[in-house]
Design a protein around this motif. Structure first.
Motif, mmCIF file in Angstrom:
data_model
loop_
_atom_site.group_PDB
_atom_site.id
_atom_site.type_symbol
_atom_site.label_atom_id
_atom_site.label_comp_id
_atom_site.label_asym_id
_atom_site.label_seq_id
_atom_site.Cartn_x
_atom_site.Cartn_y
_atom_site.Cartn_z
ATOM 1 N N GLY A 23 0.785 -1.233 0.000
ATOM 2 C CA GLY A 23 0.000 0.000 0.000
ATOM 3 C C GLY A 23 0.814 1.279 0.000
ATOM 4 N N THR A 24 2.119 1.205 -0.171
ATOM 5 C CA THR A 24 2.967 2.392 -0.189
ATOM 6 C C THR A 24 2.905 3.043 -1.565
ATOM 7 N N ALA A 25 2.637 4.341 -1.590
ATOM 8 C CA ALA A 25 2.555 5.073 -2.849
ATOM 9 C C ALA A 25 3.957 5.319 -3.403
ATOM 10 N N VAL A 26 4.083 5.180 -4.730
ATOM 11 C CA VAL A 26 5.338 5.484 -5.424
ATOM 12 C C VAL A 26 4.983 6.148 -6.750
ATOM 13 N N ALA A 27 5.585 7.304 -6.987
ATOM 14 C CA ALA A 27 5.367 8.024 -8.242
ATOM 15 C C ALA A 27 6.696 8.152 -8.961
ATOM 16 N N SER A 28 6.647 8.114 -10.277
ATOM 17 C CA SER A 28 7.856 8.297 -11.063
ATOM 18 C C SER A 28 7.583 9.274 -12.200
#
Length: 155
Positions: A23-28
């Motif tokens: 559930g950890t958000a990661v954006a690239s």
């Protein structure tokens, strides 16, 4: 030892928001950064730097940054490797952002986020839509932070 990267540039496309299995958000996103000095032909070259942002800041970046926006990234360089589908080892250099600052206003001239939510990317990380914040947090918290043009910057 030191591993510190500071970049200022423009996003080449909208950030891609994903969530890990936990559930950890990661954006690239990719940041286009002009080099300080012109080349032999007198032209300024541009580097395209991959940036990864984690947790709450990833959700904020995905919600408020779009292609063309000017941003400052402070973080560290990370080199990782993996084996692609053809069995070849691939090395990837990317900046893991500790801080992302929005340096201009939204392209549409308003301080509200874009009407369309960020487009999730399919891949090995399960995709979920970005959650909306509680009422009162819909406005861009950095919209009035700085009023700079490219001419104001010393480089």
């Amino acid at each position: 030892m030191m591993n510190r990267i500071v970049l200022i540039g423009r996003l080449t496309q909208d950030p891609e928001l994903r969530y890990t299995n936990s559930g950890t958000a990661v954006a690239s996103f990719t940041l286009a950064v002009d080099r300080a000095r012109p080349n032999a032909a007198g032209e300024r070259e541009t580097d395209f730097v991959n940036v990864v942002v984690w947790q709450k800041q990833a959700e904020t970046v995905a919600q408020y940054l779009q292609k063309g926006r000017l941003a400052a990234v402070d973080g560290r360089l990370q080199i990782r490797s993996y084996e692609n589908r053809e069995g070849h080892k691939v090395r990837v250099a990317e900046v893991v952002a500790e801080s992302v600052r929005f340096l201009d206003k939204a392209n549409n001239g308003t301080s509200s986020p874009s009407a369309t939510p960020p487009r999730p990317v399919t891949g090995s990380i399960p995709v979920q839509p970005a959650p909306r914040g509680p009422a009162g947090y819909e406005d861009d918290p950095f919209a009035d932070d700085m009023d700079l043009s490219d001419d104001d910057l010393p480089f």
